[in-house]
Design a protein around this motif. Structure first.
Motif, short mmCIF file in Angstrom:
data_model
loop_
_atom_site.label_atom_id
_atom_site.label_comp_id
_atom_site.label_asym_id
_atom_site.label_seq_id
_atom_site.Cartn_x
_atom_site.Cartn_y
_atom_site.Cartn_z
N VAL A 259 0.85 -1.20 0.00
CA VAL A 259 0.00 0.00 0.00
C VAL A 259 0.88 1.24 0.00
N ASP A 260 0.59 2.17 -0.90
CA ASP A 260 1.36 3.42 -0.99
C ASP A 260 0.99 4.36 0.15
N TYR A 261 2.03 4.99 0.72
CA TYR A 261 1.85 6.02 1.76
C TYR A 261 0.96 5.53 2.91
N PHE A 262 1.16 4.29 3.31
CA PHE A 262 0.31 3.73 4.36
C PHE A 262 0.51 4.44 5.69
N LYS A 263 1.74 4.88 5.96
CA LYS A 263 2.00 5.59 7.22
C LYS A 263 1.18 6.89 7.27
N GLN A 264 1.06 7.55 6.13
CA GLN A 264 0.27 8.78 6.11
C GLN A 264 -1.21 8.50 6.37
N ILE A 265 -1.70 7.38 5.87
CA ILE A 265 -3.10 7.00 6.15
C ILE A 265 -3.31 6.84 7.64
N ASN A 266 -2.39 6.14 8.30
CA ASN A 266 -2.49 5.96 9.75
C ASN A 266 -2.37 7.30 10.48
N ASP A 267 -1.42 8.13 10.05
CA ASP A 267 -1.20 9.41 10.74
C ASP A 267 -2.37 10.37 10.55
N ASN A 268 -2.94 10.39 9.34
CA ASN A 268 -3.99 11.37 9.03
C ASN A 268 -5.39 10.92 9.47
N HIS A 269 -5.63 9.62 9.44
CA HIS A 269 -6.99 9.12 9.70
C HIS A 269 -7.08 8.20 10.92
N GLY A 270 -5.94 7.75 11.44
CA GLY A 270 -5.95 6.87 12.60
C GLY A 270 -5.75 5.41 12.22
N HIS A 271 -5.29 4.64 13.17
CA HIS A 271 -4.99 3.22 12.91
C HIS A 271 -6.24 2.39 12.58
N PRO A 272 -7.42 2.68 13.16
CA PRO A 272 -8.60 1.90 12.74
C PRO A 272 -8.88 2.01 11.25
N VAL A 273 -8.67 3.21 10.68
CA VAL A 273 -8.87 3.37 9.23
C VAL A 273 -7.79 2.59 8.48
N GLY A 274 -6.56 2.64 8.97
CA GLY A 274 -5.49 1.85 8.35
C GLY A 274 -5.80 0.37 8.36
N ASP A 275 -6.33 -0.12 9.49
CA ASP A 275 -6.72 -1.53 9.56
C ASP A 275 -7.81 -1.85 8.54
N GLU A 276 -8.78 -0.94 8.39
CA GLU A 276 -9.85 -1.19 7.43
C GLU A 276 -9.32 -1.18 6.00
N VAL A 277 -8.31 -0.35 5.71
CA VAL A 277 -7.68 -0.37 4.39
C VAL A 277 -7.06 -1.74 4.12
N LEU A 278 -6.39 -2.30 5.11
CA LEU A 278 -5.77 -3.62 4.93
C LEU A 278 -6.83 -4.71 4.73
N ARG A 279 -7.91 -4.63 5.49
CA ARG A 279 -8.99 -5.60 5.31
C ARG A 279 -9.63 -5.45 3.93
#
Length: 381
Positions: A259-279
């Motif tokens: 996933v591109d820029y995954f750290k930014q997704i976690n930083d900007n939207h929170g880890h729950p959103v990052g987890d949902e992206v992975l799912r």
């Protein structure tokens, strides 16, 4: 065989003792906090069967108790066992069906006990009816169970049903249920019951233990967040797929996805959103898989696909289709909408060896080449 050898009173005592022991075994296995619901149904059903057998064989009891209620209690117990088997197989048995099974076992013996007394008719009915209930249990086990695990309980239910059915047939063909031959048949069938109960009790416990072992195996090889294989599962199953492709002379392709820029997704939207992206990514990747392909979460936001029988050109097409689908999908979470992209690296055994981890290393290098080239693209290795 001499009927005296099969003394009915002795066999009934053996039957009751074995029933009590097997019931105690099932009850004990169901009395811990994490026991599955089917074990409690099996334990309760066996307790009732035990009580029903004691009532139906207690000839000194009032006739309505041993000739009617005893049969109803046995039927109710068998219905609960059947419900437990269906629950074990991700189904159920309604209380209405359980009530019908129980009422039939009360009405017909009640007729032949209180209205038109006939011991022969009552024994015929009990033989056929309880045989049918045991065979229904056997059918549920056979249809939904793993053969090597369910064979013991399947054998127990089948043999018990057969013994009861043959007793019913014999009673139907012989007018005197108290003669020498009938006593012998009753003795043999009474002997078969505790033997079958032992098979059933141990078979049911074996089925539950196998279910627990399977869950532990899945937990040890699957990623809890996405349901994909973890690295241990990939190593075990990937080697098997690679060896199968090598022996058959088929191509083996590996696609690495990050996933591109995954750290930014976690930083900007929170880890729950990052987890949902992975799912969400795992769900998209599964749509591209055939039954014999593998998908694993290799680490963090990185996934790997192992495709058996796919050459380099076909793997590139699949990777591009996956990339485009990811780009156009939207992840919804708690009122937020998030888009993301992924970089993919594609390698094949036609250019590399069949060694899975060499392919993964080459695919990883290709994937980072895609990232260096601007991300949201596919690179061949």
């Amino acid at each position: 065989m001499d009927a005296g050898v099969l003394n009915l009173d002795t066999l009934l005592l053996v039957q009751v003792c074995v029933t009590l022991l097997t019931t105690a075994l099932l009850v004990a296995s169901a009395c811990y906090t994490e026991s599955p619901p089917e074990q409690r149904w099996w334990a309760g059903g066996n307790v009732l069967v035990c009580v029903g057998l004691a009532l139906s064989t207690g000839v000194s009891l009032p006739v309505w108790l041993h000739g009617v209620v005893g049969y109803g209690v046995i039927a109710f117990g068998l219905a609960l066992v059947l419900r437990g088997l269906r629950v074990h197989c991700s189904s159920s048995l309604s209380w209405k069906a359980i009530a019908v099974i129980t009422v039939l076992a009360l009405l017909i013996p009640g007729w032949f006990t209180l209205v038109a007394p006939s011991l022969r008719a009552r024994l015929c009915f009990s033989g056929f009816y309880f045989a049918l209930l045991n065979w229904l249990c056997a059918v549920v086990v056979a249809r939904h169970g793993v053969w090597r695990v369910s064979i013991v309980s399947l054998t127990g239910f089948s043999l018990l049903g057969l013994a009861l059915f043959l007793r019913g047939v014999h009673m139907l063909l012989h007018s005197d249920p108290a003669d020498h031959t009938s006593s012998l048949v009753m003795g043999v069938s009474t002997l078969a019951i505790p033997l079958a109960q032992i098979c059933i009790a141990f078979g049911l416990i074996q089925m539950v233990m196998w279910r627990y072992a399977e869950r532990l195996r899945r937990l040890s090889t699957l990623d809890a967040l996405t349901g994909a294989l973890n690295r241990a599962g990939l190593e075990t199953q990937g080697k098997r797929v690679g060896l199968r492709a090598l022996r058959a002379g088929r191509s083996l392709a590996v696609i690495m996805i990050d996933v591109d820029y995954f750290k930014q997704i976690n930083d900007n939207h929170g880890h729950p959103v990052g987890d949902e992206v992975l799912r969400h990514l795992a769900r998209l990747l599964k749509l591209e898989l055939r039954p014999h392909d593998l998908m694993a979460r290799f680490g963090g936001e990185e996934f790997v696909l192992v495709l058996d029988g796919v050459d380099h050109a076909a793997a590139l097409n699949i990777a591009e289709r996956v990339r485009a689908r990811i780009e156009h999908e939207m992840v919804e979470w708690d009122g937020m909408s998030v888009r993301y992209t992924a970089s993919l690296g594609v390698v094949c055994s036609d250019q590399h060896s069949y060694d899975l981890f060499r392919l993964i290393a080459a695919g990883d290098a290709a994937m980072y080449e895609a990232k260096r080239g601007g991300r949201n693209r596919v690179a061949a290795g």
